[in-house]
Motif scaffolding. Sequence first.
Motif, PDB file in Angstrom:
ATOM      1  N   GLY A  56       0.755  -1.127  -0.167  1.00  0.00           N
ATOM      2  CA  GLY A  56      -0.004  -0.075   0.109  1.00  0.00           C
ATOM      3  C   GLY A  56       0.862   1.269  -0.010  1.00  0.00           C
ATOM      4  N   ALA A  57       2.041   0.931   0.159  1.00  0.00           N
ATOM      5  CA  ALA A  57       3.072   2.215   0.035  1.00  0.00           C
ATOM      6  C   ALA A  57       3.023   3.029  -1.355  1.00  0.00           C
ATOM      7  CB  ALA A  57       4.379   1.927   0.665  1.00  0.00           C
ATOM      8  N   ALA A  58       2.999   4.125  -1.499  1.00  0.00           N
ATOM      9  CA  ALA A  58       3.215   4.745  -2.681  1.00  0.00           C
ATOM     10  C   ALA A  58       4.144   6.244  -2.652  1.00  0.00           C
ATOM     11  CB  ALA A  58       1.909   5.060  -3.412  1.00  0.00           C
ATOM     12  N   THR A  59       4.785   6.454  -3.557  1.00  0.00           N
ATOM     13  CA  THR A  59       5.340   7.813  -3.783  1.00  0.00           C
ATOM     14  C   THR A  59       4.762   8.246  -5.252  1.00  0.00           C
ATOM     15  OG1 THR A  59       7.141   7.478  -2.510  1.00  0.00           O
ATOM     16  CG2 THR A  59       7.275   9.371  -4.060  1.00  0.00           C
ATOM     17  N   LEU A  60       3.918   9.097  -5.400  1.00  0.00           N
ATOM     18  CA  LEU A  60       3.495   9.736  -6.390  1.00  0.00           C
ATOM     19  C   LEU A  60       3.969  10.921  -6.944  1.00  0.00           C
ATOM     20  CD1 LEU A  60      -0.352   8.975  -5.203  1.00  0.00           C
ATOM     21  CD2 LEU A  60       1.147   7.395  -6.283  1.00  0.00           C
ATOM     22  N   ARG A  61       3.644  11.243  -8.235  1.00  0.00           N
ATOM     23  CA  ARG A  61       4.110  12.453  -8.490  1.00  0.00           C
ATOM     24  C   ARG A  61       2.885  13.175  -9.263  1.00  0.00           C
ATOM     25  NH1 ARG A  61       8.562  14.702 -11.987  1.00  0.00           N
ATOM     26  NH2 ARG A  61       7.827  15.691 -13.991  1.00  0.00           N
ATOM     27  N   LEU A  62       2.754  14.590  -8.694  1.00  0.00           N
ATOM     28  CA  LEU A  62       1.739  15.302  -9.466  1.00  0.00           C
ATOM     29  C   LEU A  62       2.220  16.282 -10.252  1.00  0.00           C
ATOM     30  CD1 LEU A  62      -1.282  16.679  -8.023  1.00  0.00           C
ATOM     31  CD2 LEU A  62      -0.102  18.399  -9.033  1.00  0.00           C
ATOM     32  N   GLU A  63       1.802  16.417 -11.662  1.00  0.00           N
ATOM     33  CA  GLU A  63       2.332  17.456 -12.459  1.00  0.00           C
ATOM     34  C   GLU A  63       1.017  18.223 -12.644  1.00  0.00           C
ATOM     35  OE1 GLU A  63       3.918  16.000 -16.329  1.00  0.00           O
ATOM     36  OE2 GLU A  63       3.713  14.101 -15.310  1.00  0.00           O
ATOM     37  N   GLY A  64       1.227  19.738 -12.792  1.00  0.00           N
ATOM     38  CA  GLY A  64       0.177  20.519 -12.660  1.00  0.00           C
ATOM     39  C   GLY A  64       0.377  21.877 -13.586  1.00  0.00           C
ATOM     40  N   ILE A  65      -0.621  22.686 -13.867  1.00  0.00           N
ATOM     41  CA  ILE A  65      -0.492  23.896 -14.492  1.00  0.00           C
ATOM     42  C   ILE A  65      -1.278  25.129 -13.596  1.00  0.00           C
ATOM     43  CG2 ILE A  65      -1.138  25.296 -16.537  1.00  0.00           C
ATOM     44  CD1 ILE A  65      -0.451  22.809 -18.092  1.00  0.00           C
ATOM     45  N   VAL A  66      -0.888  25.943 -13.260  1.00  0.00           N
ATOM     46  CA  VAL A  66      -1.291  26.964 -12.546  1.00  0.00           C
ATOM     47  C   VAL A  66      -2.685  27.663 -13.025  1.00  0.00           C
ATOM     48  CG1 VAL A  66      -0.938  29.140 -11.323  1.00  0.00           C
ATOM     49  CG2 VAL A  66       0.630  27.447 -11.138  1.00  0.00           C
ATOM     50  N   ASN A  67      -3.563  27.840 -12.451  1.00  0.00           N
ATOM     51  CA  ASN A  67      -4.797  28.226 -12.932  1.00  0.00           C
ATOM     52  C   ASN A  67      -4.913  29.816 -12.414  1.00  0.00           C
ATOM     53  OD1 ASN A  67      -7.077  28.641 -14.339  1.00  0.00           O
ATOM     54  ND2 ASN A  67      -8.363  27.853 -12.760  1.00  0.00           N
ATOM     55  N   ASN A  68      -4.900  30.039 -11.260  1.00  0.00           N
ATOM     56  CA  ASN A  68      -5.163  31.337 -10.382  1.00  0.00           C
ATOM     57  C   ASN A  68      -4.066  31.596  -9.719  1.00  0.00           C
ATOM     58  OD1 ASN A  68      -5.864  33.662  -9.296  1.00  0.00           O
ATOM     59  ND2 ASN A  68      -8.059  33.159  -9.128  1.00  0.00           N
ATOM     60  N   PRO A  69      -3.300  32.797  -9.910  1.00  0.00           N
ATOM     61  CA  PRO A  69      -2.021  33.156  -9.194  1.00  0.00           C
ATOM     62  C   PRO A  69      -2.218  33.388  -7.489  1.00  0.00           C
ATOM     63  CG  PRO A  69      -1.909  34.506 -11.115  1.00  0.00           C
ATOM     64  CD  PRO A  69      -3.230  33.639 -11.093  1.00  0.00           C
ATOM     65  N   LYS A  70      -3.659  33.661  -7.325  1.00  0.00           N
ATOM     66  CA  LYS A  70      -3.960  33.843  -6.077  1.00  0.00           C
ATOM     67  C   LYS A  70      -3.923  32.955  -5.220  1.00  0.00           C
ATOM     68  CE  LYS A  70      -7.120  37.926  -6.843  1.00  0.00           C
ATOM     69  NZ  LYS A  70      -8.640  38.270  -6.721  1.00  0.00           N
ATOM     70  N   TYR A  71      -3.986  31.387  -5.825  1.00  0.00           N
ATOM     71  CA  TYR A  71      -3.898  30.099  -5.225  1.00  0.00           C
ATOM     72  C   TYR A  71      -2.675  29.475  -5.005  1.00  0.00           C
ATOM     73  CZ  TYR A  71      -8.891  30.862  -5.087  1.00  0.00           C
ATOM     74  OH  TYR A  71     -10.448  31.454  -4.644  1.00  0.00           O
ATOM     75  N   ALA A  72      -1.648  30.124  -5.804  1.00  0.00           N
ATOM     76  CA  ALA A  72      -0.442  29.498  -5.878  1.00  0.00           C
ATOM     77  C   ALA A  72       0.692  30.161  -5.120  1.00  0.00           C
ATOM     78  CB  ALA A  72      -0.090  29.734  -7.346  1.00  0.00           C
ATOM     79  N   ILE A  73       1.530  29.221  -4.718  1.00  0.00           N
ATOM     80  CA  ILE A  73       2.918  29.662  -3.962  1.00  0.00           C
ATOM     81  C   ILE A  73       3.537  30.714  -4.558  1.00  0.00           C
ATOM     82  CG2 ILE A  73       4.876  29.193  -2.795  1.00  0.00           C
ATOM     83  CD1 ILE A  73       3.756  26.647  -2.059  1.00  0.00           C
ATOM     84  N   ASN A  74       3.934  31.750  -4.020  1.00  0.00           N
ATOM     85  CA  ASN A  74       4.704  32.969  -4.601  1.00  0.00           C
ATOM     86  C   ASN A  74       3.857  33.616  -6.008  1.00  0.00           C
ATOM     87  OD1 ASN A  74       6.931  32.909  -2.659  1.00  0.00           O
ATOM     88  ND2 ASN A  74       7.536  30.844  -4.011  1.00  0.00           N
ATOM     89  N   GLY A  75       2.783  33.410  -5.802  1.00  0.00           N
ATOM     90  CA  GLY A  75       1.943  33.948  -7.052  1.00  0.00           C
ATOM     91  C   GLY A  75       2.377  33.805  -8.417  1.00  0.00           C
ATOM     92  N   ALA A  76       2.629  32.235  -8.520  1.00  0.00           N
ATOM     93  CA  ALA A  76       2.998  31.930  -9.776  1.00  0.00           C
ATOM     94  C   ALA A  76       2.141  32.296 -10.750  1.00  0.00           C
ATOM     95  CB  ALA A  76       3.155  30.355  -9.699  1.00  0.00           C
ATOM     96  N   GLN A  77       2.351  32.807 -11.977  1.00  0.00           N
ATOM     97  CA  GLN A  77       1.631  33.120 -13.113  1.00  0.00           C
ATOM     98  C   GLN A  77       0.718  31.874 -13.640  1.00  0.00           C
ATOM     99  OE1 GLN A  77       0.901  36.394 -13.846  1.00  0.00           O
ATOM    100  NE2 GLN A  77       2.096  36.600 -12.032  1.00  0.00           N
ATOM    101  N   GLN A  78      -0.552  32.388 -14.091  1.00  0.00           N
ATOM    102  CA  GLN A  78      -1.331  31.263 -14.985  1.00  0.00           C
ATOM    103  C   GLN A  78      -0.535  30.900 -16.074  1.00  0.00           C
ATOM    104  OE1 GLN A  78      -4.830  32.727 -16.951  1.00  0.00           O
ATOM    105  NE2 GLN A  78      -5.826  30.992 -16.292  1.00  0.00           N
ATOM    106  N   GLY A  79      -0.695  29.661 -16.094  1.00  0.00           N
ATOM    107  CA  GLY A  79      -0.188  28.599 -17.060  1.00  0.00           C
ATOM    108  C   GLY A  79       1.190  28.179 -16.916  1.00  0.00           C
ATOM    109  N   LYS A  80       1.602  28.478 -15.571  1.00  0.00           N
ATOM    110  CA  LYS A  80       3.165  27.926 -15.153  1.00  0.00           C
ATOM    111  C   LYS A  80       2.894  26.393 -14.863  1.00  0.00           C
ATOM    112  CE  LYS A  80       6.953  28.872 -12.277  1.00  0.00           C
ATOM    113  NZ  LYS A  80       7.329  28.130 -11.002  1.00  0.00           N
TER     114      LYS A  80
END
Length: 141
Positions: free
Chosen positions: A86-110
């Motif tokens: 049951g142990a797992a190390t997973l990888r999440l890939e994503g793209i920022v949607n709204n800078p207000k919800y991203a660390i350091n205000g990362a820009q949309q599309g990052k």
Amino acid sequence: MHRRQILLAFAFAVVGAQAFAAHLPSKFDGPWNVTLSCPPHSGDDDAKGYTHRFPGEVTNSRLRAVHGAEGEPGWHLLTGRIAEDGAATLRLEGIVNNPKYAINGAQQGKAYTYRVKARFEPSSGSGERLTGRTCHFVFAR
């Protein structure tokens, strides 16, 4: 020469059995629901908190869960192998949607990636983001 043929036959049998076992369904195989919750990030950036719910599928002990449209802002792809225990190390890939919800205000599309340490049971699981802001994962059948 006869001994060599026996050893080769045995080696092929072992490799064949391992390949066959790798394609057997695991106790985790099937559809899953993923809930990703990231509380507000208190720091210099004051990133807002959010919760996303999205479907996933485990096939041959490999999780693949997708939120949103691939390549578009707000998209997440969560992947990785779940061990028999049951142990797992997973990888999440994503793209920022709204800078207000991203660390350091990362820009949309990052684009961004991070690892998730998770533990699965046959019908539930949980996990935590390993770096950056705190994020919790809940897995349910």
